[in-house]
Design an enzyme around this catalytic site. Sequence first.
Site, PDB file in Angstrom:
ATOM      1  N   HIS A  37      45.468 -11.195   8.959  1.00 43.43           N
ATOM      2  CA  HIS A  37      45.408  -9.860   8.402  1.00 43.43           C
ATOM      3  C   HIS A  37      46.754  -9.993   7.336  1.00 43.43           C
ATOM      4  O   HIS A  37      46.770  -9.377   6.569  1.00 43.43           O
ATOM      5  CB  HIS A  37      45.912  -8.934   9.295  1.00 43.43           C
ATOM      6  CG  HIS A  37      44.450  -8.729  10.174  1.00 43.43           C
ATOM      7  ND1 HIS A  37      44.318  -9.105  11.667  1.00 43.43           N
ATOM      8  CD2 HIS A  37      43.185  -7.982  10.012  1.00 43.43           C
ATOM      9  CE1 HIS A  37      43.086  -8.504  11.901  1.00 43.43           C
ATOM     10  NE2 HIS A  37      42.454  -7.967  11.079  1.00 43.43           N
ATOM     11  N   GLY A 146      38.561 -10.775   4.696  1.00 37.41           N
ATOM     12  CA  GLY A 146      38.801 -12.421   4.706  1.00 37.41           C
ATOM     13  C   GLY A 146      37.246 -12.619   4.708  1.00 37.41           C
ATOM     14  O   GLY A 146      36.417 -11.980   5.234  1.00 37.41           O
ATOM     15  N   LYS A 148      36.367 -15.102   6.594  1.00 36.20           N
ATOM     16  CA  LYS A 148      35.645 -15.606   7.758  1.00 36.20           C
ATOM     17  C   LYS A 148      34.486 -14.762   8.067  1.00 36.20           C
ATOM     18  O   LYS A 148      33.217 -15.303   8.378  1.00 36.20           O
ATOM     19  CB  LYS A 148      36.685 -15.319   8.933  1.00 36.20           C
ATOM     20  CG  LYS A 148      35.735 -15.685  10.290  1.00 36.20           C
ATOM     21  CD  LYS A 148      36.942 -15.827  11.365  1.00 36.20           C
ATOM     22  CE  LYS A 148      37.283 -14.491  11.774  1.00 36.20           C
ATOM     23  NZ  LYS A 148      36.318 -13.261  12.380  1.00 36.20           N
ATOM     24  N   SER A 185      40.777 -11.335  15.645  1.00 33.50           N
ATOM     25  CA  SER A 185      41.399 -10.556  16.968  1.00 33.50           C
ATOM     26  C   SER A 185      40.883 -10.978  18.276  1.00 33.50           C
ATOM     27  O   SER A 185      41.704 -10.838  19.263  1.00 33.50           O
ATOM     28  CB  SER A 185      41.174  -9.358  16.478  1.00 33.50           C
ATOM     29  OG  SER A 185      41.609  -8.793  15.122  1.00 33.50           O
TER      30      SER A 185
END
Length: 278
Positions: A37, A146, A148, A185
């Site tokens: 982040h 992102g 990902k 996270s």
Amino acid sequence: MILIETIEKLKEVLFRIKSNGKTIGLIPTMGALHEGHISLIKKAKGENQVVVVSIFVNPLQFNNPDDLEKYPRDLEKDLLLIEGITDIVFAPSEKEVFPIVPEETYNFGELDKIMEGASRPGHFNGVATIVKRLFDHVQPDKAYFGEKDFQQLAIIRELVKQCKMDTTIVSCPVVRESNGLAMSSRNQLLSFAKRNIAAKIFNIINKAKESAAPNVKKINDLVISEIKKLEPVTLDYFAVVNDATLKPVASLDDAKGVVACVAYTIGDVRLIDMIRFK
Ligand code: PAF
């Protein structure tokens, strides 16, 4: 940095900012912030005059109630982490964002029928619902996501196109821990030992590509057989796809823009990753 919890206050503050002709960069998040982040926030800071980070754990995108329940939440820690690089944090309650049960339904064609969409029915409709609302409230010039969550990125680009929204989507590369594990996270839910096991998957995929390229079937077989040996990992999917259409590719030779997407559970934590092949 100011913390805003209501849409009314957010609109009042953003109205003043926009009246002064300032540009706004938005980073939508579900909190439990990490270096991934931070990289998005820093990129936004370099490209916009005002940076807004939203923190909201969106119940609509969880198809598993246990997953929603255990999703990590720590607003105070998040605020400390982004103090100094963020101008506005928008952290609304669920009632504030969804005062009545939301009923939006989106049609993303094939894009949300595969990979995450196939494993988590309704997930992308939930993502699209919250992202559309955040974009409507913030009206950002640019929004940062992102790579990902590669399929999410494709869905959000499609959402912006379908809704003719005036926001540029900026994607940022995956940020990894030193062992190769993609920052997420959900990593907070893993023990040190499990993080190291999860990190092996990144190395397995890279090695399979090195030894079997351009044959995608061989890469697939190698990845699947190596991941099977990892305890306590269960592979959900591994797919080598075109980076624009998300359609599977058969050979790396004649393909342009190829990424490998993977999803697996380790213990009871579900993780995804994306590795660019070409
Ligand atoms: O990627 C995420 O954290 C979430 O899916 C997003 C984009 C903030 C929507 O809730």
